[in-house]
Design an enzyme around this catalytic site. Structure first.
Site, PDB file in Angstrom:
ATOM      1  N   CYS A  50      47.026 -47.674  23.527  1.00 16.71           N
ATOM      2  CA  CYS A  50      45.850 -46.952  23.988  1.00 16.71           C
ATOM      3  C   CYS A  50      44.642 -47.859  24.120  1.00 16.71           C
ATOM      4  O   CYS A  50      43.679 -47.512  24.809  1.00 16.71           O
ATOM      5  CB  CYS A  50      45.528 -45.792  23.054  1.00 16.71           C
ATOM      6  N   ASN A  51      44.655 -49.014  23.490  1.00 17.67           N
ATOM      7  CA  ASN A  51      43.479 -49.878  23.611  1.00 17.67           C
ATOM      8  C   ASN A  51      43.824 -51.342  23.916  1.00 17.67           C
ATOM      9  O   ASN A  51      43.013 -52.225  23.648  1.00 17.67           O
ATOM     10  CB  ASN A  51      42.612 -49.814  22.342  1.00 17.67           C
ATOM     11  N   GLY A 115      48.695 -49.432  10.942  1.00 23.37           N
ATOM     12  CA  GLY A 115      50.080 -49.881  10.988  1.00 23.37           C
ATOM     13  C   GLY A 115      50.880 -49.400  12.174  1.00 23.37           C
ATOM     14  O   GLY A 115      52.022 -49.826  12.358  1.00 23.37           O
ATOM     15  N   GLN A 120      54.671 -49.904  18.088  1.00 22.73           N
ATOM     16  CA  GLN A 120      54.431 -50.173  19.498  1.00 22.73           C
ATOM     17  C   GLN A 120      54.997 -51.533  19.908  1.00 22.73           C
ATOM     18  O   GLN A 120      55.515 -51.689  21.018  1.00 22.73           O
ATOM     19  CB  GLN A 120      52.926 -50.090  19.769  1.00 22.73           C
ATOM     20  N   GLY A 192      51.087 -32.769  22.848  1.00 25.91           N
ATOM     21  CA  GLY A 192      51.910 -33.965  22.930  1.00 25.91           C
ATOM     22  C   GLY A 192      52.827 -34.043  21.727  1.00 25.91           C
ATOM     23  O   GLY A 192      52.490 -33.544  20.646  1.00 25.91           O
ATOM     24  N   ALA A 193      53.982 -34.684  21.905  1.00 28.56           N
ATOM     25  CA  ALA A 193      54.941 -34.797  20.798  1.00 28.56           C
ATOM     26  C   ALA A 193      55.425 -36.227  20.640  1.00 28.56           C
ATOM     27  O   ALA A 193      56.489 -36.468  20.072  1.00 28.56           O
ATOM     28  CB  ALA A 193      56.122 -33.860  21.026  1.00 28.56           C
ATOM     29  N   GLY A 194      54.644 -37.186  21.142  1.00 27.62           N
ATOM     30  CA  GLY A 194      54.991 -38.593  20.985  1.00 27.62           C
ATOM     31  C   GLY A 194      54.639 -39.116  19.608  1.00 27.62           C
ATOM     32  O   GLY A 194      54.303 -38.351  18.691  1.00 27.62           O
ATOM     33  N   SER A 195      54.686 -40.448  19.453  1.00 32.15           N
ATOM     34  CA  SER A 195      54.465 -41.057  18.136  1.00 32.15           C
ATOM     35  C   SER A 195      53.057 -40.798  17.619  1.00 32.15           C
ATOM     36  O   SER A 195      52.864 -40.459  16.451  1.00 32.15           O
ATOM     37  CB  SER A 195      54.743 -42.555  18.207  1.00 32.15           C
ATOM     38  N   SER A 197      50.910 -38.346  18.556  1.00 30.94           N
ATOM     39  CA  SER A 197      50.739 -36.922  18.289  1.00 30.94           C
ATOM     40  C   SER A 197      51.460 -36.525  17.002  1.00 30.94           C
ATOM     41  O   SER A 197      50.952 -35.718  16.212  1.00 30.94           O
ATOM     42  CB  SER A 197      51.261 -36.102  19.462  1.00 30.94           C
TER      43      SER A 197
END
Length: 564
Positions: A50-51, A115, A120, A192-195, A197
């Site tokens: 995201c960044n 962490g 990622q 959302g249901a990702g890591s 979220s």
């Protein structure tokens, strides 16, 4: 080693650029494929969070590699190269290793010590392995980065230097208060249901919310996450899953909503949030009035930007004084002062008030101005600024945390009364002055030591194919000489032939042992890459033979390597 990384992050680029440059999973795969197809690169991996967006590659030419990787990033992100270039950073060889290891330890994260970056990095390596763009260099690099990150978290208190982005975001929503006290009894909506979220949902559950509703485009994933939350031993939360179509209705029930999806457009518009607030309160969600916003300083008039047509005698202006300021009036008469004021303001002078003034008053005013200018170099503001009307902002009834990049929630929501929105941009501002823990220094030492060890291992591995080729050549020489001996002594029995063969091999091994061990030690030191070339030259080794050994080693490594 010819490792190159080109990228941009929250440290080098504004959030608006990071949003536009973000890459979804399909775009990352296409970028990997195009990178290894380009001439300078033989391996590639993409680390996109995201960044940050970073492209790692094994290149044979530095300048050509930088140009090619920058162009590819621009093409696949959709941001023009000219616009993207000022925000790009480049790391090469050891500096590239140092950068990735620092990233893995959380030293380069928006919130120091978080962490989640380890997961990622693992995903990035897996993606590169799936498309076969990661060879020996990037496989070794990323797996070592994961080990370094785990070591930093297990051996130091880097976790105390900062929290995960989720925890930090919830602290901002709680306005500096205790998160558990703030969250207790609230109902949460997680989109959302990702890591990210999933992490947000688990954090909210541990913080004490009473209910969590999970919305996702794939309902099965939302149901799995809700089941995990509901079965957790350390929480007592009611969790359920809903389709994305239910989000507007759920917003009217939720006290806090967290969104982190891979959508390329807005998931929650300002209008949908306003409707949710109205549904909760029964009143339309007012927008924060313009009077509550800081007043903008009016732009200078066109005439104020230069000295053209200035009525003052510029040559007579005392050095150090600004022609634009009233400090330039020292020694000037009232008429010139008025002309200068009109010129600087780009307007006209109302002479009605001037007609009522006496020459003595003019002289007194000019004298006072000149004295002040001579003392402080400027004329103080005589008119006090008009007070800015502060409109009190009502307590929020809906808390929003946007962890997506690009953003899921319309930034215009910041101006809605009754809503508190924390997004990536506001998190970046809030974390800019976050204190650094003493453990950071210890992690930096770990990173430095690991970079040195990785470089030494890489340089030592670089000479291994040459050493193997040398020993192979020696074995061929021994076999050739034994065959020649058989031709000259055909009556030699098997026992004597075996003894002679073993003796010759021992002689060759002893002669080669010390040089090959020492050359590996020397090659592991900085600047030791030249020893492989020296060895090939001294023993007249065929470069293709060395290359064949390298390819065989990489092929074996790829077959034996499992998932990271």
């Amino acid at each position: 080693m010819s490792l190159l990384v080109v990228g941009l992050s929250h440290r080098s680029a504004p959030v608006s650029v990071l949003e536009r440059a973000s890459l979804n999973a399909d775009a990352q795969i296409k970028l990997l494929q195009d990178t290894v197809a380009a001439e300078p690169a033989t391996e590639a991996a993409v680390l996109a969070t995201c960044n940050r967006i970073e492209l790692y590659a094994d290149v044979d030419k530095f300048h050509a590699g930088v140009a090619e990787l920058s162009t590819l990033l621009a093409q696949h992100s959709g941001v023009g190269l000219e616009e993207l270039t000022p925000y790009l950073y480049v790391h090469y060889e050891d500096r590239a290793v140092h950068h990735l290891f620092s990233v893995a330890c959380g030293l380069d994260s928006m919130v120091v010590g978080e962490g989640q970056i380890l997961g990622q990095i693992k995903d990035s390596l897996a993606r590169a392995q799936d498309v076969h763009s990661a060879g020996r260099l990037l496989n070794d690099l990323f797996q070592q980065a994961l080990r370094v990150g785990k070591r930093a978290h297990s051996e130091t208190g880097i976790d105390r230097a900062g929290q995960s982005l989720v925890t930090f975001g919830l602290e901002q929503l709680a306005a500096g208060g205790d998160v558990q006290t703030w969250a207790r009894g609230k109902k949460a909506l997680v989109i959302g249901a990702g890591s990210m979220s999933s992490l947000a949902a688990a954090t909210l559950a541990r913080a004490g919310v009473t209910e969590i509703v999970v919305a996702n485009r794939t309902l099965d994933r939302a149901e799995r996450l809700a089941q995990i939350l509901g079965e957790g031993d350390d929480t007592d939360v009611l969790a359920r899953a809903v389709p994305m179509e239910s989000v507007p209705a759920e917003l009217t029930r939720a006290d806090v909503a967290v969104s982190c999806t891979g959508a390329t457009g807005l998931v929650l518009t300002a209008e949908s949030i306003a409707s949710a607030v109205e549904g909760r309160t029964g009143r339309p969600a007012a927008r924060i009035a313009d009077a509550a916003q800081p007043r903008q300083t009016p732009a200078a008039s066109p005439a104020a930007g230069n000295d053209d047509n200035c009525p003052l005698d510029l040559a007579a202006v005392q050095p150090g004084f600004s022609v634009m300021g009233e400090a330039a009036v020292a020694g000037m008469d009232a008429a010139t002062l008025e002309q200068h004021a009109a010129w600087a303001a780009g307007g006209t002078v109302d002479r009605r008030d001037a007609a009522r003034r006496s020459p003595e008053a003019d002289a007194e005013l000019i004298g006072a101005l000149a004295a002040t200018a001579a003392t402080v170099g400027r004329i103080p503001e005589r008119r006090r600024p008009e007070p800015v009307e502060q409109v009190p902002r009502p307590e929020p009834v809906l808390f929003l945390l946007d962890l997506a990049m690009p953003r899921d929630i319309d930034a215009a929501v910041h101006r809605l009364a009754g809503v508190r929105l924390v997004d990536i941009e506001s998190l970046a501002e809030a974390s800019a002055d976050a204190p650094m823990a003493a453990d950071v220094d210890q992690v930096r030492r770990i990173v430095s030591d690991e970079v040195a060890a990785f470089g030494a291992a890489l340089r030592a591995a670089h000479i291994t194919p040459t050493v193997v080729a040398l020993r192979t050549m020696a074995a061929d020489v021994v076999a050739s000489e034994i065959a020649r001996l058989d031709g000259r002594l055909p009556g030699l029995d098997d026992r004597h032939r075996a003894e002679i063969t073993q003796t010759v091999r021992r002689v060759v091994d002893k002669l080669l042992h010390a040089p090959t061990v020492r050359v590996k030690q020397l090659a592991a030191e900085p600047g030791g890459a030249g020893y492989a070339d020296a060895l090939r030259t001294l023993f007249d080794l065929d470069p293709e033979t060395v290359a064949a050994v390298s390819r065989a080693g990489e092929s074996t490594t790829q077959r034996d390597r499992g998932p990271a």
